[in-house]
Design an enzyme around this catalytic site. Sequence first.
Site, PDB file in Angstrom:
ATOM      1  N   SER A 173       0.850  -1.197   0.000  1.00  0.00           N
ATOM      2  CA  SER A 173       0.000   0.000   0.000  1.00  0.00           C
ATOM      3  C   SER A 173       0.883   1.244   0.000  1.00  0.00           C
ATOM      4  O   SER A 173       1.659   1.433  -0.926  1.00  0.00           O
ATOM      5  CB  SER A 173      -0.949  -0.029   1.197  1.00  0.00           C
ATOM      6  OG  SER A 173      -1.869   1.045   1.142  1.00  0.00           O
ATOM      7  N   THR A 174       0.823   2.062   1.037  1.00  0.00           N
ATOM      8  CA  THR A 174       1.581   3.313   1.082  1.00  0.00           C
ATOM      9  C   THR A 174       3.072   3.058   0.898  1.00  0.00           C
ATOM     10  O   THR A 174       3.670   2.269   1.621  1.00  0.00           O
ATOM     11  CB  THR A 174       1.350   4.029   2.425  1.00  0.00           C
ATOM     12  OG1 THR A 174      -0.048   4.114   2.675  1.00  0.00           O
ATOM     13  CG2 THR A 174       1.964   5.412   2.411  1.00  0.00           C
ATOM     14  N   HIS A 199      -2.624  -1.039  -3.354  1.00  0.00           N
ATOM     15  CA  HIS A 199      -3.756  -0.144  -3.125  1.00  0.00           C
ATOM     16  C   HIS A 199      -3.576   1.114  -3.970  1.00  0.00           C
ATOM     17  O   HIS A 199      -2.653   1.894  -3.746  1.00  0.00           O
ATOM     18  CB  HIS A 199      -3.851   0.244  -1.650  1.00  0.00           C
ATOM     19  CG  HIS A 199      -4.191  -0.895  -0.751  1.00  0.00           C
ATOM     20  ND1 HIS A 199      -3.888  -0.884   0.594  1.00  0.00           N
ATOM     21  CD2 HIS A 199      -4.802  -2.082  -0.991  1.00  0.00           C
ATOM     22  CE1 HIS A 199      -4.316  -2.015   1.139  1.00  0.00           C
ATOM     23  NE2 HIS A 199      -4.873  -2.755   0.202  1.00  0.00           N
ATOM     24  N   MET A 292      -0.002   1.159   5.220  1.00  0.00           N
ATOM     25  CA  MET A 292      -0.707   1.514   6.448  1.00  0.00           C
ATOM     26  C   MET A 292      -1.882   0.564   6.656  1.00  0.00           C
ATOM     27  O   MET A 292      -2.527   0.137   5.700  1.00  0.00           O
ATOM     28  CB  MET A 292      -1.206   2.952   6.355  1.00  0.00           C
ATOM     29  CG  MET A 292      -1.803   3.520   7.631  1.00  0.00           C
ATOM     30  SD  MET A 292      -2.235   5.262   7.439  1.00  0.00           S
ATOM     31  CE  MET A 292      -2.698   5.668   9.130  1.00  0.00           C
ATOM     32  N   ASP A 295      -4.463  -4.682   6.074  1.00  0.00           N
ATOM     33  CA  ASP A 295      -4.908  -5.497   4.942  1.00  0.00           C
ATOM     34  C   ASP A 295      -3.801  -6.459   4.519  1.00  0.00           C
ATOM     35  O   ASP A 295      -2.654  -6.052   4.320  1.00  0.00           O
ATOM     36  CB  ASP A 295      -5.297  -4.602   3.764  1.00  0.00           C
ATOM     37  CG  ASP A 295      -5.953  -5.389   2.637  1.00  0.00           C
ATOM     38  OD1 ASP A 295      -6.636  -6.385   2.926  1.00  0.00           O
ATOM     39  OD2 ASP A 295      -5.785  -4.987   1.466  1.00  0.00           O
TER      40      ASP A 295
END
Length: 350
Positions: A173-174, A199, A292, A295
Amino acid sequence: MTGKGISVVIVDDSAVVRQVLSKRLADSPGIEVLGCASDPIFAMNLMNRAWPDVVVLDIEMPRMDGITFLKKIMATRPTPVIICSTLSQRGARATMDALAAGAAGVVPKPSTGLKQFMADDSGDIVAAVRAAAAGKVARLDRAGPVPAVAAPRPAAAAPPVVSAGRIIAIGTSTGGTQALETVLTALPRDSPGIVIVQHMPEKFTAAFAERMDVLSAIEVREAADGDLVAGGLALVAPGGRHMQVLSDGARFRVKVSDGPPVNRHRPSVDVLFRSVAKVAGRHALGVIMTGMGDDGARGLLEMRTAGALTVAQDEATCVVHGMPKEAVRLGAVDREVPLTAIAEVIRTHG
Protein backbone atom coordinates in the site's frame (compact mmCIF):
# COMPACT_ATOMS: atom_id res chain seq x y z
CA MET A 1 4.41 18.00 13.60
CA THR A 2 2.95 21.07 15.24
CA GLY A 3 1.41 21.05 18.70
CA LYS A 4 -1.99 20.81 17.05
CA GLY A 5 -1.08 17.63 15.17
CA ILE A 6 -0.43 17.14 11.46
CA SER A 7 0.03 20.44 9.63
CA VAL A 8 -1.03 20.56 5.96
CA VAL A 9 -0.69 22.94 3.02
CA ILE A 10 -3.05 22.49 0.04
CA VAL A 11 -1.85 23.50 -3.44
CA ASP A 12 -4.52 23.42 -6.16
CA ASP A 13 -5.66 25.93 -8.79
CA SER A 14 -9.32 24.98 -8.21
CA ALA A 15 -10.97 27.18 -5.59
CA VAL A 16 -13.64 24.50 -5.08
CA VAL A 17 -11.05 21.81 -4.34
CA ARG A 18 -9.17 24.10 -1.98
CA GLN A 19 -12.39 24.95 -0.14
CA VAL A 20 -13.64 21.36 0.19
CA LEU A 21 -10.29 19.84 1.12
CA SER A 22 -9.48 22.59 3.59
CA LYS A 23 -12.78 22.16 5.42
CA ARG A 24 -12.59 18.37 5.46
CA LEU A 25 -9.03 18.27 6.76
CA ALA A 26 -9.56 21.10 9.27
CA ASP A 27 -12.61 19.27 10.66
CA SER A 28 -10.56 16.08 11.20
CA PRO A 29 -9.09 15.61 14.69
CA GLY A 30 -5.34 16.08 14.84
CA ILE A 31 -5.02 17.86 11.47
CA GLU A 32 -4.30 21.59 11.06
CA VAL A 33 -4.50 23.34 7.68
CA LEU A 34 -1.77 25.98 7.59
CA GLY A 35 -3.09 27.45 4.37
CA CYS A 36 -3.99 27.00 0.70
CA ALA A 37 -2.31 28.21 -2.48
CA SER A 38 -3.46 28.38 -6.08
CA ASP A 39 -0.04 27.53 -7.51
CA PRO A 40 3.44 26.41 -6.37
CA ILE A 41 4.90 29.96 -6.34
CA PHE A 42 2.32 31.13 -3.79
CA ALA A 43 2.73 27.80 -1.98
CA MET A 44 6.48 28.19 -1.54
CA ASN A 45 6.02 31.66 -0.05
CA LEU A 46 3.48 30.21 2.37
CA MET A 47 5.63 27.18 3.23
CA ASN A 48 8.73 29.28 3.87
CA ARG A 49 6.80 31.02 6.66
CA ALA A 50 5.48 27.79 8.19
CA TRP A 51 6.68 24.48 6.77
CA PRO A 52 3.96 21.78 6.81
CA ASP A 53 4.16 18.12 7.76
CA VAL A 54 2.25 17.14 4.56
CA VAL A 55 1.57 18.86 1.23
CA VAL A 56 -1.56 18.05 -0.81
CA LEU A 57 -0.62 18.87 -4.40
CA ASP A 58 -2.38 19.13 -7.76
CA ILE A 59 -0.37 18.36 -10.93
CA GLU A 60 -1.68 20.72 -13.62
CA MET A 61 -1.36 24.32 -12.40
CA PRO A 62 -0.31 27.72 -13.76
CA ARG A 63 3.25 29.08 -13.53
CA MET A 64 4.71 25.75 -12.33
CA ASP A 65 3.38 22.20 -12.66
CA GLY A 66 3.04 19.98 -9.62
CA ILE A 67 5.75 17.49 -10.59
CA THR A 68 8.35 20.24 -10.96
CA PHE A 69 7.31 21.61 -7.57
CA LEU A 70 7.44 18.13 -6.03
CA LYS A 71 11.02 17.68 -7.27
CA LYS A 72 11.98 21.05 -5.78
CA ILE A 73 10.51 20.04 -2.42
CA MET A 74 12.34 16.71 -2.45
CA ALA A 75 15.63 18.37 -3.41
CA THR A 76 15.49 21.11 -0.79
CA ARG A 77 13.44 19.86 2.17
CA PRO A 78 11.96 16.36 1.65
CA THR A 79 8.35 16.37 2.85
CA PRO A 80 5.47 13.90 2.44
CA VAL A 81 3.41 14.92 -0.60
CA ILE A 82 -0.04 13.59 -1.52
CA ILE A 83 -0.95 14.03 -5.18
CA CYS A 84 -4.59 15.01 -5.80
CA SER A 85 -4.96 14.19 -9.49
CA THR A 86 -7.72 13.89 -12.07
CA LEU A 87 -9.29 10.53 -12.91
CA SER A 88 -8.02 10.44 -16.48
CA GLN A 89 -5.45 8.52 -18.47
CA ARG A 90 -3.33 11.65 -18.79
CA GLY A 91 -3.66 12.36 -15.09
CA ALA A 92 -2.79 8.76 -14.25
CA ARG A 93 0.46 8.84 -16.23
CA ALA A 94 1.48 12.15 -14.69
CA THR A 95 0.72 10.71 -11.26
CA MET A 96 3.06 7.79 -11.96
CA ASP A 97 5.81 10.32 -12.66
CA ALA A 98 5.00 12.01 -9.36
CA LEU A 99 5.14 8.74 -7.43
CA ALA A 100 8.47 7.95 -9.07
CA ALA A 101 9.71 11.39 -7.95
CA GLY A 102 8.88 10.61 -4.33
CA ALA A 103 5.21 11.41 -3.75
CA ALA A 104 3.81 9.49 -0.79
CA GLY A 105 0.42 8.69 -2.30
CA VAL A 106 -2.40 9.69 -4.60
CA VAL A 107 -6.03 10.66 -4.11
CA PRO A 108 -8.16 10.88 -7.29
CA LYS A 109 -10.52 13.63 -8.30
CA PRO A 110 -12.87 13.68 -11.32
CA SER A 111 -12.80 16.33 -14.04
CA THR A 112 -16.44 17.24 -13.30
CA GLY A 113 -18.62 17.23 -10.19
CA LEU A 114 -15.63 18.06 -7.99
CA LYS A 115 -17.50 19.43 -4.98
CA GLN A 116 -19.84 16.47 -4.60
CA PHE A 117 -17.10 13.92 -5.28
CA MET A 118 -14.70 15.41 -2.76
CA ALA A 119 -17.46 15.67 -0.18
CA ASP A 120 -18.48 12.03 -0.68
CA ASP A 121 -14.98 10.57 -0.85
CA SER A 122 -13.01 12.97 1.31
CA GLY A 123 -12.33 10.27 3.90
CA ASP A 124 -9.67 9.05 1.50
CA ILE A 125 -7.76 12.32 1.74
CA VAL A 126 -7.82 12.22 5.53
CA ALA A 127 -6.44 8.64 5.57
CA ALA A 128 -3.82 9.55 2.95
CA VAL A 129 -2.62 12.56 4.95
CA ARG A 130 -2.38 10.52 8.15
CA ALA A 131 -0.47 7.75 6.35
CA ALA A 132 1.90 10.25 4.75
CA ALA A 133 2.60 11.96 8.07
CA ALA A 134 3.33 8.59 9.70
CA GLY A 135 5.66 7.47 6.92
CA LYS A 136 9.24 8.09 5.91
CA VAL A 137 10.18 10.51 3.17
CA ALA A 138 13.68 9.44 2.16
CA ARG A 139 13.89 7.64 -1.17
CA LEU A 140 14.40 3.94 -0.70
CA ASP A 141 17.77 2.46 -1.67
CA ARG A 142 17.77 0.04 -4.56
CA ALA A 143 19.72 -3.18 -4.93
CA GLY A 144 21.60 -1.45 -7.76
CA PRO A 145 21.19 1.21 -10.43
CA VAL A 146 18.00 0.97 -12.46
CA PRO A 147 18.09 2.28 -16.05
CA ALA A 148 15.50 4.78 -17.17
CA VAL A 149 14.43 2.22 -19.75
CA ALA A 150 15.31 -1.44 -19.41
CA ALA A 151 16.83 -3.33 -22.32
CA PRO A 152 14.13 -4.61 -24.69
CA ARG A 153 12.88 -8.07 -23.84
CA PRO A 154 14.13 -10.58 -26.39
CA ALA A 155 11.53 -12.36 -28.45
CA ALA A 156 10.63 -15.56 -26.64
CA ALA A 157 11.76 -18.75 -28.32
CA ALA A 158 8.84 -20.51 -26.66
CA PRO A 159 5.66 -19.34 -24.97
CA PRO A 160 5.95 -18.59 -21.25
CA VAL A 161 5.51 -21.49 -18.87
CA VAL A 162 1.90 -21.64 -17.67
CA SER A 163 1.33 -24.15 -14.90
CA ALA A 164 0.05 -24.67 -11.39
CA GLY A 165 3.64 -24.62 -10.11
CA ARG A 166 5.21 -21.76 -8.23
CA ILE A 167 3.31 -18.53 -7.75
CA ILE A 168 4.31 -15.29 -6.04
CA ALA A 169 1.64 -13.13 -4.35
CA ILE A 170 2.59 -9.59 -3.30
CA GLY A 171 0.53 -7.09 -1.33
CA THR A 172 1.43 -3.48 -0.56
CA SER A 173 0.00 0.00 0.00
CA THR A 174 1.58 3.31 1.08
CA GLY A 175 5.08 3.51 -0.39
CA GLY A 176 4.37 0.43 -2.45
CA THR A 177 4.84 1.90 -5.91
CA GLN A 178 8.50 2.69 -5.21
CA ALA A 179 8.98 -0.60 -3.34
CA LEU A 180 7.47 -2.62 -6.19
CA GLU A 181 9.72 -0.84 -8.65
CA THR A 182 12.74 -1.92 -6.61
CA VAL A 183 11.56 -5.54 -6.59
CA LEU A 184 10.22 -5.93 -10.13
CA THR A 185 13.17 -4.26 -11.85
CA ALA A 186 15.54 -6.67 -10.11
CA LEU A 187 13.82 -9.84 -11.36
CA PRO A 188 15.03 -11.92 -14.33
CA ARG A 189 12.82 -12.77 -17.31
CA ASP A 190 12.36 -16.38 -16.13
CA SER A 191 10.80 -15.43 -12.77
CA PRO A 192 7.74 -17.35 -11.51
CA GLY A 193 4.28 -15.94 -12.20
CA ILE A 194 3.47 -12.99 -9.94
CA VAL A 195 0.14 -11.54 -8.79
CA ILE A 196 0.09 -8.13 -7.11
CA VAL A 197 -2.33 -5.99 -5.14
CA GLN A 198 -1.19 -2.40 -4.76
CA HIS A 199 -3.76 -0.14 -3.12
CA MET A 200 -4.35 2.42 -5.88
CA PRO A 201 -7.42 4.13 -7.37
CA GLU A 202 -9.15 3.05 -10.54
CA LYS A 203 -7.34 4.08 -13.76
CA PHE A 204 -4.01 4.53 -12.00
CA THR A 205 -3.11 0.83 -11.87
CA ALA A 206 -2.96 0.56 -15.67
CA ALA A 207 -0.51 3.47 -15.87
CA PHE A 208 1.55 1.98 -13.04
CA ALA A 209 1.70 -1.42 -14.78
CA GLU A 210 2.74 0.24 -18.05
CA ARG A 211 5.58 2.03 -16.28
CA MET A 212 6.77 -1.16 -14.59
CA ASP A 213 6.59 -3.02 -17.89
CA VAL A 214 8.98 -0.52 -19.48
CA LEU A 215 11.43 -0.67 -16.58
CA SER A 216 11.40 -4.44 -15.96
CA ALA A 217 12.77 -7.49 -17.73
CA ILE A 218 9.55 -9.34 -16.91
CA GLU A 219 6.22 -8.43 -18.47
CA VAL A 220 3.98 -6.38 -16.21
CA ARG A 221 0.35 -5.55 -17.02
CA GLU A 222 -2.95 -4.74 -15.37
CA ALA A 223 -4.87 -7.98 -14.87
CA ALA A 224 -8.02 -8.80 -16.83
CA ASP A 225 -10.54 -11.41 -15.76
CA GLY A 226 -9.43 -14.86 -16.91
CA ASP A 227 -5.75 -14.01 -17.44
CA LEU A 228 -3.38 -16.94 -17.02
CA VAL A 229 -0.63 -16.70 -14.42
CA ALA A 230 2.61 -17.35 -16.30
CA GLY A 231 6.34 -17.31 -15.72
CA GLY A 232 7.92 -13.98 -16.57
CA LEU A 233 4.61 -12.16 -16.05
CA ALA A 234 3.35 -9.96 -13.21
CA LEU A 235 -0.39 -9.20 -13.07
CA VAL A 236 -1.47 -6.10 -11.14
CA ALA A 237 -5.01 -6.03 -9.73
CA PRO A 238 -7.05 -3.22 -11.32
CA GLY A 239 -7.95 -0.31 -9.07
CA GLY A 240 -11.51 -0.65 -7.81
CA ARG A 241 -11.68 -4.42 -8.47
CA HIS A 242 -10.78 -7.45 -6.37
CA MET A 243 -8.42 -10.09 -7.78
CA GLN A 244 -8.34 -13.78 -6.85
CA VAL A 245 -6.33 -16.73 -8.14
CA LEU A 246 -8.27 -19.82 -9.24
CA SER A 247 -7.05 -23.28 -10.23
CA ASP A 248 -7.78 -24.29 -13.81
CA GLY A 249 -6.52 -27.85 -14.14
CA ALA A 250 -2.74 -27.63 -14.43
CA ARG A 251 -2.89 -23.83 -14.58
CA PHE A 252 -3.74 -20.78 -12.51
CA ARG A 253 -6.05 -18.02 -13.71
CA VAL A 254 -7.05 -14.77 -12.09
CA LYS A 255 -10.61 -13.75 -11.39
CA VAL A 256 -11.20 -10.00 -11.43
CA SER A 257 -14.52 -8.99 -9.94
CA ASP A 258 -16.57 -6.38 -8.14
CA GLY A 259 -17.61 -6.73 -4.55
CA PRO A 260 -17.66 -4.73 -1.34
CA PRO A 261 -14.38 -3.35 -0.01
CA VAL A 262 -12.47 -5.62 2.38
CA ASN A 263 -10.53 -3.85 5.14
CA ARG A 264 -11.73 -0.64 3.42
CA HIS A 265 -9.90 -1.61 0.24
CA ARG A 266 -10.80 -2.79 -3.24
CA PRO A 267 -8.62 -4.45 -4.39
CA SER A 268 -7.81 -6.08 -1.08
CA VAL A 269 -4.60 -7.94 -0.29
CA ASP A 270 -6.51 -10.30 1.99
CA VAL A 271 -8.80 -11.33 -0.88
CA LEU A 272 -5.78 -12.17 -3.06
CA PHE A 273 -3.79 -13.95 -0.35
CA ARG A 274 -6.72 -16.07 0.80
CA SER A 275 -7.36 -17.29 -2.73
CA VAL A 276 -3.70 -18.19 -3.20
CA ALA A 277 -3.70 -20.09 0.09
CA LYS A 278 -6.61 -22.21 -1.15
CA VAL A 279 -5.29 -23.13 -4.58
CA ALA A 280 -1.50 -23.03 -4.28
CA GLY A 281 -0.61 -23.91 -0.68
CA ARG A 282 3.06 -24.80 -0.31
CA HIS A 283 3.75 -23.90 -3.95
CA ALA A 284 3.23 -20.22 -3.19
CA LEU A 285 5.33 -17.40 -1.78
CA GLY A 286 3.51 -14.57 -0.02
CA VAL A 287 5.16 -11.15 0.32
CA ILE A 288 3.69 -8.28 2.34
CA MET A 289 5.34 -4.90 1.98
CA THR A 290 5.08 -1.31 3.12
CA GLY A 291 1.60 0.01 3.86
CA MET A 292 -0.71 1.51 6.45
CA GLY A 293 -3.31 -0.62 8.22
CA ASP A 294 -3.66 -4.40 8.38
CA ASP A 295 -4.91 -5.50 4.94
CA GLY A 296 -3.18 -8.75 3.98
CA ALA A 297 -2.08 -9.84 7.44
CA ARG A 298 -4.84 -12.43 7.93
CA GLY A 299 -4.58 -13.65 4.37
CA LEU A 300 -0.83 -14.10 4.76
CA LEU A 301 -1.49 -16.16 7.90
CA GLU A 302 -3.79 -18.40 5.84
CA MET A 303 -1.03 -18.78 3.26
CA ARG A 304 1.49 -19.77 5.93
CA THR A 305 -0.96 -22.22 7.48
CA ALA A 306 -1.43 -23.77 4.03
CA GLY A 307 2.32 -24.33 3.74
CA ALA A 308 3.43 -21.28 1.77
CA LEU A 309 6.65 -19.43 2.54
CA THR A 310 5.75 -15.96 3.83
CA VAL A 311 7.96 -12.89 3.87
CA ALA A 312 7.53 -9.38 5.25
CA GLN A 313 9.47 -6.25 4.37
CA ASP A 314 11.42 -5.16 7.45
CA GLU A 315 10.62 -2.00 9.38
CA ALA A 316 13.84 -0.20 8.45
CA THR A 317 13.03 -0.17 4.72
CA CYS A 318 9.25 0.36 4.93
CA VAL A 319 7.75 3.79 4.31
CA VAL A 320 4.95 2.70 6.66
CA HIS A 321 5.41 -0.52 8.63
CA GLY A 322 1.71 -1.06 9.44
CA MET A 323 0.81 -4.01 7.19
CA PRO A 324 4.04 -6.01 7.73
CA LYS A 325 3.96 -5.24 11.46
CA GLU A 326 0.42 -6.60 11.80
CA ALA A 327 1.35 -9.74 9.84
CA VAL A 328 4.30 -10.35 12.17
CA ARG A 329 2.07 -9.77 15.21
CA LEU A 330 -0.34 -12.45 13.97
CA GLY A 331 2.44 -14.98 13.45
CA ALA A 332 1.93 -14.92 9.69
CA VAL A 333 5.57 -14.30 8.71
CA ASP A 334 8.40 -16.79 8.23
CA ARG A 335 11.04 -14.19 7.47
CA GLU A 336 11.50 -10.41 7.68
CA VAL A 337 13.89 -9.06 5.06
CA PRO A 338 14.96 -5.64 3.76
CA LEU A 339 13.40 -4.39 0.56
CA THR A 340 16.52 -5.02 -1.51
CA ALA A 341 16.50 -8.72 -0.51
CA ILE A 342 12.93 -9.46 -1.63
CA ALA A 343 13.83 -10.02 -5.29
CA GLU A 344 16.45 -12.57 -4.27
CA VAL A 345 13.88 -14.42 -2.15
CA ILE A 346 11.60 -14.56 -5.20
CA ARG A 347 14.42 -15.75 -7.47
CA THR A 348 15.36 -18.58 -5.12
CA HIS A 349 11.84 -19.68 -4.18
CA GLY A 350 11.64 -23.32 -5.17
